[in-house]
Design a protein around this motif. Sequence first.
Motif, short mmCIF file in Angstrom:
data_model
loop_
_atom_site.label_atom_id
_atom_site.label_comp_id
_atom_site.label_asym_id
_atom_site.label_seq_id
_atom_site.Cartn_x
_atom_site.Cartn_y
_atom_site.Cartn_z
N ASN A 128 0.79 -1.23 0.00
CA ASN A 128 0.00 0.00 0.00
C ASN A 128 0.82 1.27 0.00
O ASN A 128 0.27 2.37 0.14
CB ASN A 128 -0.90 0.03 1.23
CG ASN A 128 -2.09 -0.89 1.08
OD1 ASN A 128 -2.74 -0.88 0.05
ND2 ASN A 128 -2.36 -1.68 2.11
N SER A 129 2.12 1.16 -0.16
CA SER A 129 2.98 2.33 0.01
C SER A 129 2.54 3.53 -0.84
O SER A 129 2.13 3.38 -2.00
CB SER A 129 4.42 1.97 -0.35
OG SER A 129 5.21 3.15 -0.32
N ILE A 130 2.63 4.71 -0.20
CA ILE A 130 2.45 5.93 -0.99
C ILE A 130 3.68 6.81 -0.84
O ILE A 130 3.67 8.00 -1.12
CB ILE A 130 1.17 6.72 -0.61
CG1 ILE A 130 1.12 6.97 0.89
CG2 ILE A 130 -0.08 5.99 -1.06
CD1 ILE A 130 0.06 8.00 1.29
N ASP A 131 4.75 6.19 -0.44
CA ASP A 131 6.01 6.90 -0.30
C ASP A 131 6.59 7.18 -1.68
O ASP A 131 6.76 6.28 -2.51
CB ASP A 131 6.98 6.02 0.50
CG ASP A 131 8.34 6.69 0.64
OD1 ASP A 131 8.53 7.41 1.62
OD2 ASP A 131 9.20 6.47 -0.27
N ALA A 132 6.90 8.43 -1.95
CA ALA A 132 7.29 8.84 -3.29
C ALA A 132 8.52 8.08 -3.79
O ALA A 132 8.60 7.67 -4.94
CB ALA A 132 7.55 10.35 -3.33
N LYS A 133 9.49 7.90 -2.90
CA LYS A 133 10.73 7.21 -3.29
C LYS A 133 10.46 5.75 -3.66
O LYS A 133 10.93 5.24 -4.66
CB LYS A 133 11.73 7.26 -2.12
CG LYS A 133 12.96 8.09 -2.46
CD LYS A 133 14.03 7.84 -1.42
CE LYS A 133 14.82 9.12 -1.18
NZ LYS A 133 15.36 9.20 0.17
N GLU A 134 9.67 5.08 -2.76
CA GLU A 134 9.34 3.69 -3.01
C GLU A 134 8.53 3.54 -4.31
O GLU A 134 8.73 2.61 -5.08
CB GLU A 134 8.56 3.12 -1.82
CG GLU A 134 9.43 2.98 -0.58
CD GLU A 134 8.66 2.56 0.67
OE1 GLU A 134 9.24 2.62 1.76
OE2 GLU A 134 7.47 2.18 0.54
#
Lengths: 288, 377, 386
Positions: C225-231
């Motif tokens: 579910n990541s919403i981390d920009a880098k990931e």
Amino acid sequence: MKEQSKSNRWLTAVLLTPTGLWFAFMLVLPLIVILVFSFGERAPVGGYAGGFTLEHYANLGARLKAFTNTLTYAPVGTLLSLLVAYPLAYYLAIKVNRRYKLILLVLVIVPFWTSLLIRTYAWIYILGGKGLPSILDWIGFEGVRLINTPGAVLMGIVYGYLPLMVFPIYVSLEKLNKSYLEASSDLGASPYKTFMQVTLPLSMPGVATGCMLVFILLMGEFLIPAFLGGGKVFFIGNALVDLFLQSRNWPFGSAISITLVVIMLITVSLYMRMTMRNSKTGVDESLM
Amino acid sequence: MTAQSKITKTYDIEFKGVTKRFGDVLAVDNVSLSVERGSFFSFLGPSGCGKTSSLRLIAGFDQPTEGDVYIAGQSVVGTPSHKRPVNMVFQQYALFPHMNVCDNIAYGLRQRSPRPSKQEILKRVDETLEMVRLSGYGNRRVWELSGGQQQRVALARALINRPTCLLLDEPLAALDRKLRSEMQMELQTLQRDVGITFILVTHDQEEALSMSDRICIMREGQIVQLGSPRDLYDDPKNRYVADFVGKTNFFDGQVCDINGAGVTVQLDSGLSLLGAAPKNVPQLINGSKASIAVRPEMITIAAADQVNSNAGVSLPGKVINRIFLGERSEYLIETQGHGEVLVLSPKNITGSTQSFVPGDQVSISWQPESALVLADT
Amino acid sequence: MSNNNNDKPITATKFMKEFHRYQKGSISRRQFLGVTGLGTAMAVMATAMPALLPRTAFAGELGDRLVFSTWPNYHDQANVDQFTKATGVNVHINAFGSNEEMLAKLQAGGTGWDVFVPTNYTIEEYVKLDLIQELDLSKLPNYDAGSNDPKFAGPATVNGKVYAVPKNWGTTGFIVNSKKITSGPKSWKDFFDVTMNAGSGHTILHDYQLTTIGAALCALGHSFNSIDAKELAAAEALLIESKPHLFAITSDYQPGMRSGDGWMSICWNGDATQLKRDIPEMEYVVATDGGEIWTDFYCIPKGAPHLEAAYAFINNFQDPAVQVSDAQVHGYAPTDARALALQPKSLSTDPILHPAAELMSGLEFGAAQTLTDPIRAEVMASFKSA
């Protein structure tokens, strides 16, 4: 006299009102909405939020591949459709026995009675591994893949748009006075020369109309690349479907739409200018 | 079998037992004819008589179902139109709308192999334009021209190829009356100047009569009579020809006596009239249906109380209409029991013509030898 | 979530069957309709031309019509027909391809829908946007809150109010044609390795941001579910790197898998059941490095035109016997303990419907923020248009 022309003008205005309103509501209004959207912001949950920004236009490069794909496949697809459609139209208009003409014409139209969606869907099976490739495999050509290739997309385009190309050409060939062909033959031209010097130039209005129709519609095509290109051949139309129906980035979608409209306007005006210049073939028929 | 026979040398076109069927329709029915080199030949008849079909067989647009067509002594059966030494002027001219006048005219030369040089083509086009009096029109669009001018371009486009034979399919039909008679003269002059064979198809008897050396009258795919205009007018073979060529009054009846003096026909009214039998025609037999045919100019007209005792046949009547034509007048006379009769009355040499007005009681008369007895076929 | 379908490669009768289904609005898969917006066209048609709908002998107080928007082939038609027979309500079915598309339609307004089937992570957002109604449970006597595992039913309750009742639950893993790929991939990392090597040209990814980006994130060791920009940037890079090796980007992956062109695909477990039913070498894998677990719900949109019929319809499908009969067709497990108790052994022991608990420990429910996160949306779009 003056009175009469005044009341005439009145009548014209009244009669044109419904058309004008239709035009305003169906064409101008949506375009204005799209134009306004294209300068707005994407709402946090998707859709449109007000504001004024040029960032969506600045970001057009993010869909560069979609633009270049569309601007490559549309002309190539149009050309291929023309190459397939012309002989068919020629055969229908000039060669075929009157008795079968209607039946054959209907056969060309019949596929149109079913949605392009269903027909294109059928091609997924035909071009898929258990379809044509399995037959090729049986003959000895192993591992041929047809589906989800640029070739499959072009084939789908030719298949889907064929009637749109056939009919304008058919009409221009059908109304072509057969005595021109007889005159050409009478003056010593072989059938091939007659075709090149008389039939082809006189059917150019149909060719131009067919190409324009197919080209414009191809610019907005999304179904064929999605189905027969496996989603890997991406047109502007697919970008728009994505932006409006999945990621709900209406402003960016609107900016792309406006850009597409501008590209088409340029194309159409080039076409108009070209046909006006070559109108030698267009005007005559009624006068001759 | 050789396609050449001894006598073909002088004929440009020959039909030998030519039949053309389109499905069940018999368009040309066993036609044989010869067209002399350098002559002006016409096919005349109503629409559907087979005249256009015959022309198309010569042009090569259609091939005969049976029989042989010869052009300049060579059988051309099976030869496509683009390989035949004939050219056609089409009814609606069929000028190529995407080309200017010059390109239309040069079209035939450009199909030649080897192709003539540009200068040669230009020169020939200029000559031909001059011939049809259209010098300076080369760059015009064909639709900018008047009907008469288009007609001349069509002529030029055909003639520039110096065909063995020029085919004309109702070439004047699209022109107005005045232009038509001008063009008739022009065509005739042109034909004499270029000296090639012209074959005309027309339904207009006046056109055929005024221009042709020989006319072929057709009906239902067959030749009814073929001859010079004079022959056809003076000696129609039957009622159909007489009716088609010039105006004629007919009195219907049955042949009741044939002798050296002529043929006697008993009219339906009971009156018996004597007339001359036409030449070279199957014998009329007693009892067969026939008509007495009298040309309007052969009938004289007199006041009812001035019956000419010399007149062979005279009938009383009443003037119902008169058309003044300058040097002559045309009267329509209502006779008693014989219908209406057309009379063409020249101005008297003395100038003291009696003229009649509608309502006048008159007597019309003619000499039996100027009446023809024609079979009804 | 959903999905389904059992097309055999082309036979005439099969095609006609598909065509009839299409006419009824139920055909095909997410992509099929997602890509076309056909769902709306059908809703419009049904509204504009009521005469097209079959007339029934009686029209009770429920009215004669209901518009049901769901995922394709996610029900047993016999059960729908039974409902029509019993109530006189003709059910008009629209099939949709993604939660994003359903949301897009409801946001635009004027859908005419009475009942629709969203997935767990979207319900809170729908409530926030005021697009769905609180349910009057007294009109759903067949629904038994107590027999539904809160793990699945939880998202139906927002701020103490019930907005939805559960339909089915399932997992998102991948399917492998074990005859073509013999290395036995177990994780998303394996999945992408095989794609770019031995299986090049034969992998299918979904045209659906949640699962496709989720799969890439898991392969890289990040949260589904990541919403981390880098990931997300790393996930985008992996996806774009794999793109030349893909057979297709489509949520309509059954035809490709059945034709033999596709060897591996992101897959919902119901599809896996259907594929394996016909092609034994198809193996469903719940990835060891993560994936999705989900529940789908019945909801009623705000302004539903046939409210009473909507309640009657949902109630009908809460009947445990009906739930079991449905599951036997589409291959997704019910959440209702009463239905689970009723299900035949063939279902209750099927590891595709009921994976071992340890396999599921790494699975995540979709997170609400993925639905509206602009970066995820753009990552998916630029991967597709690359």
